[in-house]
Design a protein around this motif. Structure first.
Motif, mmCIF file in Angstrom:
data_model
loop_
_atom_site.group_PDB
_atom_site.id
_atom_site.type_symbol
_atom_site.label_atom_id
_atom_site.label_comp_id
_atom_site.label_asym_id
_atom_site.label_seq_id
_atom_site.Cartn_x
_atom_site.Cartn_y
_atom_site.Cartn_z
ATOM 1 N N PHE A 157 0.793 -1.235 0.000
ATOM 2 C CA PHE A 157 0.000 0.000 0.000
ATOM 3 C C PHE A 157 0.831 1.295 0.000
ATOM 4 C CE2 PHE A 157 -2.670 -3.252 2.078
ATOM 5 C CZ PHE A 157 -3.760 -3.237 1.216
ATOM 6 N N PHE A 158 1.852 1.345 0.836
ATOM 7 C CA PHE A 158 2.565 2.608 1.028
ATOM 8 C C PHE A 158 3.459 2.964 -0.154
ATOM 9 C CE2 PHE A 158 0.933 1.817 5.078
ATOM 10 C CZ PHE A 158 1.181 2.852 5.957
ATOM 11 N N VAL A 159 4.266 2.014 -0.598
ATOM 12 C CA VAL A 159 5.231 2.315 -1.663
ATOM 13 C C VAL A 159 4.548 2.781 -2.947
ATOM 14 C CG1 VAL A 159 7.042 1.358 -3.147
ATOM 15 C CG2 VAL A 159 7.016 0.817 -0.705
ATOM 16 N N PRO A 160 3.494 2.101 -3.434
ATOM 17 C CA PRO A 160 2.834 2.610 -4.651
ATOM 18 C C PRO A 160 2.244 4.008 -4.463
ATOM 19 C CG PRO A 160 2.222 0.329 -4.248
ATOM 20 C CD PRO A 160 2.942 0.791 -3.026
ATOM 21 N N ALA A 161 1.707 4.290 -3.267
ATOM 22 C CA ALA A 161 1.121 5.612 -3.030
ATOM 23 C C ALA A 161 2.190 6.695 -3.029
ATOM 24 C CB ALA A 161 0.372 5.616 -1.699
ATOM 25 N N LEU A 162 3.331 6.412 -2.431
ATOM 26 C CA LEU A 162 4.415 7.398 -2.365
ATOM 27 C C LEU A 162 5.081 7.587 -3.725
ATOM 28 C CD1 LEU A 162 5.973 6.238 1.017
ATOM 29 C CD2 LEU A 162 4.847 8.431 0.619
ATOM 30 N N ARG A 163 5.263 6.489 -4.433
ATOM 31 C CA ARG A 163 5.938 6.583 -5.731
ATOM 32 C C ARG A 163 5.006 7.061 -6.845
ATOM 33 N NH1 ARG A 163 11.026 5.038 -7.108
ATOM 34 N NH2 ARG A 163 10.255 6.145 -8.921
ATOM 35 N N GLY A 164 3.716 7.155 -6.548
ATOM 36 C CA GLY A 164 2.770 7.640 -7.558
ATOM 37 C C GLY A 164 2.788 9.137 -7.724
ATOM 38 N N ARG A 165 3.619 9.822 -6.930
ATOM 39 C CA ARG A 165 3.732 11.276 -6.994
ATOM 40 C C ARG A 165 5.204 11.656 -7.101
ATOM 41 N NH1 ARG A 165 -0.466 9.919 -3.707
ATOM 42 N NH2 ARG A 165 -2.323 11.247 -3.685
ATOM 43 N N GLU A 166 5.479 12.842 -7.604
ATOM 44 C CA GLU A 166 6.851 13.343 -7.693
ATOM 45 C C GLU A 166 7.212 13.994 -6.356
ATOM 46 O OE1 GLU A 166 9.357 13.223 -10.022
ATOM 47 O OE2 GLU A 166 8.092 11.668 -10.897
ATOM 48 N N LEU A 167 7.610 13.169 -5.406
ATOM 49 C CA LEU A 167 7.900 13.645 -4.065
ATOM 50 C C LEU A 167 9.401 13.636 -3.792
ATOM 51 C CD1 LEU A 167 5.224 11.563 -2.090
ATOM 52 C CD2 LEU A 167 4.991 13.921 -2.909
ATOM 53 N N THR A 168 9.816 14.468 -2.845
ATOM 54 C CA THR A 168 11.166 14.418 -2.310
ATOM 55 C C THR A 168 11.153 13.927 -0.866
ATOM 56 O OG1 THR A 168 11.834 16.247 -3.731
ATOM 57 C CG2 THR A 168 13.286 15.736 -1.899
ATOM 58 N N THR A 169 10.065 14.243 -0.154
ATOM 59 C CA THR A 169 9.929 13.798 1.232
ATOM 60 C C THR A 169 8.550 13.187 1.462
ATOM 61 O OG1 THR A 169 8.931 15.791 2.181
ATOM 62 C CG2 THR A 169 11.334 15.800 1.894
ATOM 63 N N ALA A 170 8.442 12.455 2.551
ATOM 64 C CA ALA A 170 7.157 11.860 2.928
ATOM 65 C C ALA A 170 6.145 12.942 3.297
ATOM 66 C CB ALA A 170 7.355 10.911 4.109
ATOM 67 N N TYR A 171 6.637 14.096 3.730
ATOM 68 C CA TYR A 171 5.747 15.135 4.259
ATOM 69 C C TYR A 171 5.103 15.962 3.153
ATOM 70 C CZ TYR A 171 8.559 13.246 7.838
ATOM 71 O OH TYR A 171 9.191 12.330 8.628
ATOM 72 N N GLU A 172 5.679 15.936 1.955
ATOM 73 C CA GLU A 172 5.003 16.534 0.804
ATOM 74 C C GLU A 172 3.694 15.821 0.506
ATOM 75 O OE1 GLU A 172 7.858 18.028 -2.553
ATOM 76 O OE2 GLU A 172 8.817 16.320 -1.558
ATOM 77 N N PHE A 173 3.680 14.525 0.742
ATOM 78 C CA PHE A 173 2.453 13.742 0.544
ATOM 79 C C PHE A 173 1.350 14.275 1.453
ATOM 80 C CE2 PHE A 173 -0.418 10.319 1.652
ATOM 81 C CZ PHE A 173 -0.705 9.722 0.436
ATOM 82 N N LEU A 174 1.692 14.593 2.708
ATOM 83 C CA LEU A 174 0.697 15.101 3.651
ATOM 84 C C LEU A 174 0.189 16.485 3.242
ATOM 85 C CD1 LEU A 174 2.268 13.980 7.045
ATOM 86 C CD2 LEU A 174 0.393 12.919 5.788
ATOM 87 N N GLU A 175 1.070 17.302 2.665
ATOM 88 C CA GLU A 175 0.617 18.612 2.182
ATOM 89 C C GLU A 175 -0.374 18.450 1.036
ATOM 90 O OE1 GLU A 175 2.334 22.831 0.391
ATOM 91 O OE2 GLU A 175 3.698 21.166 0.784
ATOM 92 N N GLN A 176 -0.089 17.522 0.143
ATOM 93 C CA GLN A 176 -0.996 17.287 -0.984
ATOM 94 C C GLN A 176 -2.319 16.699 -0.514
ATOM 95 O OE1 GLN A 176 1.047 14.885 -3.896
ATOM 96 N NE2 GLN A 176 2.791 16.289 -4.031
ATOM 97 N N ARG A 177 -2.271 15.879 0.507
ATOM 98 C CA ARG A 177 -3.480 15.220 1.002
ATOM 99 C C ARG A 177 -4.300 16.143 1.910
ATOM 100 N NH1 ARG A 177 -7.527 13.607 2.246
ATOM 101 N NH2 ARG A 177 -8.266 11.502 2.777
ATOM 102 N N PHE A 178 -3.600 16.989 2.715
ATOM 103 C CA PHE A 178 -4.286 17.875 3.661
ATOM 104 C C PHE A 178 -3.920 19.331 3.373
ATOM 105 C CE2 PHE A 178 -3.730 13.742 5.737
ATOM 106 C CZ PHE A 178 -5.059 13.438 6.020
#
Length: 349
Positions: free
Chosen positions: A91-112
């Motif tokens: 679950f986690f790796v596909p979700a993280l790699r599905g975006r052009e991220l540099t950090t895990a916390y960019e994902f949280l900004e996009q989500r929230f």
């Protein structure tokens, strides 16, 4: 005290890791190269780095001490690790790699929103800074004892070495030196087992026989109370939740997933990190069990007041021949640096 040959081994190791940092430095052309290795790092090397990040010098020193007193029960934790990695890979790796991220916390900004990103990033940074102090102090104390140098000087050497190649080469240098450090740790532990075998008339089998008779070979304790750190429900569920955070959301690990060429390679790196973790954790515990058998046969040679995490350094200083002792000290140094460099790189990112 160490022999001059041991210091030659240590200096040679330091030169190699800084050299790797310099080589990686010459290949940096962008921030993506520096922080993510250009998203093209080999998954095998990344997998070794995932293990090296989690396996600190405290693990190297504490594992044998844990097994010396309590046997192989710490292996139960690998079940919790396995469950966590399976969830992260699915679950986690596909979700993280599905975006052009540099950090895990960019994902949280996009989500929230950006406030969630800032808050979670701040929590991570405080946690890593406090952990880094532990990662450096414990092994520095052991190295200072073994080498006869001042504790503060040892802390500075560990910090400067890890900082030098991390600053020079970015994540590429960190990942490749981590892989080298895993090999050094494995070689050091292997040399320790050989030395135990050579120090007993019956070899390693005699050490394990003595340990088995003393109940040190049990892997699962079904009678341990739930509030015991060695109960199997705690090892599987409690540690599994912690491992889920480490493998799935910790920037030190996420940064490595993002450095792979694809989702599939990131998933393979995660599995390899777990497999290597199982091997090296097993080996540290086996060394501890072997040391129990060794000192049970050679009664009176181990002082009664030796702390659990000082048993391996005591054996290194008193029983290993010149050169080999240096390899074990290099392994302690490698385990410390492999966790510190990841902390520095992830904080910078």
């Amino acid at each position: 005290m160490l022999h001059p040959a041991d210091f030659v081994v240590l200096i040679g190791y330091a030169v190699v890791v800084v050299g790797l940092g310099w080589i990686a430095h010459r290949r940096q052309h962008s921030t993506a190269d520096y922080f993510l290795g250009g998203r093209r790092l080999p998954w095998i090397v990344v997998g070794a780095s995932i293990l090296a990040t989690a396996f600190s010098a405290s693990s190297l020193l504490g594992g044998p001490g844990e097994a010396f007193h309590h046997g192989l029960l710490w292996l139960q934790l690998q079940i919790g690790d396995l469950i966590a990695v399976a969830i992260v890979v699915r679950f986690f790796v596909p979700a993280l790699r599905g975006r052009e991220l540099t950090t895990a916390y960019e994902f949280l900004e996009q989500r929230f929103d950006v406030r969630v990103r800032w808050f979670s990033s701040a929590l991570f940074q405080f946690q890593v800074l406090f952990r880094a102090g532990i990662l450096v102090y414990g092994p520095a104390l052991a190295l200072a004892t073994l080498t006869g140098t001042d504790l503060w000087a040892t802390i500075v050497v560990v910090g400067v070495l890890a900082g030098a190649y991390t600053v020079l080469g970015g994540l590429t240098a960190v990942v490749w030196t981590d892989a080298l450090q895993v090999l050094v740790v494995l070689a050091g532990l292997g040399a320790c087992l050989v030395a135990v075998g050579q120090g007993l008339d019956g070899g390693l089998s005699e050490a394990f026989r003595v340990a088995r008779d003393a109940g040190r070979m049990d892997v699962i304790d079904t009678e341990a109370p739930l509030n015991s750190p060695r109960s199997w429900p705690g090892a599987i569920l409690g540690y599994g939740i912690l491992a889920l955070a480490v493998f799935g959301t910790n920037q030190q690990t996420v940064q490595r997933y993002l450095s792979c060429r694809s989702v599939a390679e990131a998933q393979r790196a995660a599995w390899l990190g777990w497999a290597l973790g199982f091997v090296i954790t097993s080996l540290t515990l086996v060394v501890g069990v072997a040391l129990y058998g060794y000192y049970a046969v050679h009664a009176g040679t181990l002082p009664n007041d030796v702390a659990a995490d000082a048993i391996l350094p005591f054996f290194v200083a008193s029983e290993l021949p010149p050169g080999v002792a240096g390899l074990l000290v290099a392994a302690i140094l490698a385990a410390a640096m492999s966790s510190l460099d990841s902390a520095l790189s992830s904080l910078a990112t």
